[in-house]
Design an enzyme around this catalytic site. Structure first.
Site, PDB file in Angstrom:
ATOM      1  N   LYS A   1       0.837  -1.205   0.000  1.00 16.98           N
ATOM      2  CA  LYS A   1       0.000   0.000   0.000  1.00 16.98           C
ATOM      3  C   LYS A   1       0.878   1.264   0.000  1.00 16.98           C
ATOM      4  O   LYS A   1       0.617   2.216  -0.734  1.00 16.98           O
ATOM      5  CB  LYS A   1      -0.933  -0.004   1.228  1.00 16.98           C
ATOM      6  CG  LYS A   1      -2.028  -1.069   1.138  1.00 16.98           C
ATOM      7  CD  LYS A   1      -2.807  -1.250   2.441  1.00 16.98           C
ATOM      8  CE  LYS A   1      -3.786  -2.422   2.317  1.00 16.98           C
ATOM      9  NZ  LYS A   1      -4.546  -2.692   3.543  1.00 16.98           N
TER      10      LYS A   1
ATOM     11  N   GLN B   1      -4.150  -1.732   9.879  1.00 21.90           N
ATOM     12  CA  GLN B   1      -4.138  -3.025   9.186  1.00 21.90           C
ATOM     13  C   GLN B   1      -4.667  -4.135  10.099  1.00 21.90           C
ATOM     14  O   GLN B   1      -4.290  -4.225  11.270  1.00 21.90           O
ATOM     15  CB  GLN B   1      -2.713  -3.337   8.714  1.00 21.90           C
ATOM     16  CG  GLN B   1      -2.574  -4.600   7.877  1.00 21.90           C
ATOM     17  CD  GLN B   1      -3.258  -4.511   6.513  1.00 21.90           C
ATOM     18  OE1 GLN B   1      -3.437  -3.440   5.956  1.00 21.90           O
ATOM     19  NE2 GLN B   1      -3.666  -5.662   5.984  1.00 21.90           N
TER      20      GLN B   1
ATOM     21  N   ASP C   1     -10.703   3.086   4.920  1.00 24.16           N
ATOM     22  CA  ASP C   1     -11.026   1.656   4.836  1.00 24.16           C
ATOM     23  C   ASP C   1     -12.540   1.427   4.909  1.00 24.16           C
ATOM     24  O   ASP C   1     -13.013   0.324   4.672  1.00 24.16           O
ATOM     25  CB  ASP C   1     -10.352   0.891   5.985  1.00 24.16           C
ATOM     26  CG  ASP C   1      -9.238  -0.019   5.503  1.00 24.16           C
ATOM     27  OD1 ASP C   1      -9.258  -0.406   4.323  1.00 24.16           O
ATOM     28  OD2 ASP C   1      -8.354  -0.344   6.318  1.00 24.16           O
TER      29      ASP C   1
HETATM   30  N1  GUN Z   1      -6.698  -6.908   6.268  1.00 22.43           N
HETATM   31  C1  GUN Z   1      -7.165  -7.570   5.193  1.00 22.43           C
HETATM   32  N2  GUN Z   1      -7.781  -6.728   4.356  1.00 22.43           N
HETATM   33  C2  GUN Z   1      -7.698  -5.497   4.894  1.00 22.43           C
HETATM   34  C3  GUN Z   1      -8.141  -4.204   4.498  1.00 22.43           C
HETATM   35  O1  GUN Z   1      -8.768  -4.003   3.450  1.00 22.43           O
HETATM   36  N3  GUN Z   1      -7.840  -3.196   5.343  1.00 22.43           N
HETATM   37  C4  GUN Z   1      -7.179  -3.384   6.498  1.00 22.43           C
HETATM   38  N4  GUN Z   1      -6.945  -2.322   7.263  1.00 22.43           N
HETATM   39  N5  GUN Z   1      -6.752  -4.552   6.900  1.00 22.43           N
HETATM   40  C5  GUN Z   1      -7.010  -5.613   6.094  1.00 22.43           C
END
Ligand code: GUN
Length: 292
Positions: free
Chosen positions: A51, A95, A118
């Site tokens: 990311k 995350q 998110d």
């Molecule tokens: N863990 C797995 N997918 C995601 C996501 O889209 N966002 C976050 N913050 N954690 C994740």
């Protein structure tokens, strides 16, 4: 047809890069995404790094905050509050998964909805359900973008979502049922208590599999011409690979793909689209387009 999330991501990210460049030339703010990672989970580290790297590639600013796995809930909440108040940060993510001693719901309720790129805050989930402007959770949003890119017809189609997770299955089922351009499906949400999953999948025009069970969906579970979206991404030890593992989706790709009219590969399907959708949400946050 293969729904190429990697190529689609490159195209959409190139567009965003141009927009960022234009903003720069006009002296406008550059989007800034922060990511909080707690602990050392290998997969999470990989995703967060991807990311951050994607941000750099399209000209966004990014900040990675890596906290030890012993971080207390209060310490994490304090970190979130700092990010809420930092005017330079447009949006941020925490995350998942988080260590077991931290309450995930509490954490996401602490995130300022205007910075919740998110889309996990109850306010954004509620706004999504009501079809109001909202940050939509990145994986479901990425899937919608991919369906749109390949002109997959959704209106009136029978869609089965496998898995009711808060971040993928549940929002996906709601989004596909909404009265929107990519939507208007008749949605069935299957989960661990569903009595005959195969009965549902055999009848489906579109199947979204988000279970985290490698190669769960078999060819005898789908009808000819189905559209299959594979959200699964499980690491399996494989010493023949440099990394020491291979990635498996939730779909038995080799046998299922020949029966499909369209399918996402793993890797290179939904994964890159999740990142692209997150960048898109961050750009919206910078432009303040959701919360005016
Ligand atoms: N863990 C797995 N997918 C995601 C996501 O889209 N966002 C976050 N913050 N954690 C994740």
């Amino acid at each position: 047809m293969i729904l190429d999330g990697k190529q689609t991501s490159i195209e959409l990210q190139n567009k965003m890069a141009i927009e960022v460049q234009n903003r720069k030339e006009k002296g406008l703010k550059i989007p800034h995404l922060a990511a909080v990672l707690v602990g050392k989970d290998g997969a999470s580290q990989t995703y967060v790094n991807a990311k951050v790297k994607a941000c750099e590639q399209i000209g966004f600013q990014s900040t990675l905050i890596h906290l030890p796995k012993e971080t207390t809930e209060n310490e994490l909440l304090a970190q979130i509050e700092t990010l809420n108040q930092d005017e330079n940060i447009d949006g941020f993510i925490v995350q998942l998964p988080l260590p077991a001693h931290i309450n995930v719901d509490k954490v996401f309720q602490q995130v300022k909805p205007e910075k919740d790129v998110d889309g996990f805050h109850p306010i954004n989930v509620g706004r999504m359900v009501k079809n109001l402007p909202a940050y939509i959770s990145a994986t479901p949003l990425g899937i919608l973008m991919l369906l749109e890119k390949y002109n997959i017809e959704t209106a009136g189609k029978k869609c089965v979502v496998l898995g009711r997770s808060q971040i993928v299955g549940l929002p996906m089922s709601i989004l596909l049922a909404r009265n929107t351009k990519i939507g208007n499906c008749t949605v069935t949400l299957c989960h661990s208590k569903t009595s005959d999953v195969k009965k549902h999948t055999l009848d489906a025009d579109i199947i979204v599999v988000a279970l985290g069970i490698p190669e769960y969906l078999k060819d005898d579970m789908i009808k000819n011409g189905a559209v299959v979206i594979d959200v699964g991404i499980t690491r399996i030890d494989d010493l023949s690979k440099k990394s020491g593992f291979k990635l498996l989706g939730d779909v038995d790709y080799q046998n299922v793909a020949p029966k499909c009219s369209a399918i996402t590969p793993v890797p290179g399907g939904v994964g890159p689209m999740t990142i692209t959708a997150l960048l898109y949400n961050t750009l919206l946050a910078c432009k303040k387009e959701i919360y005016l």
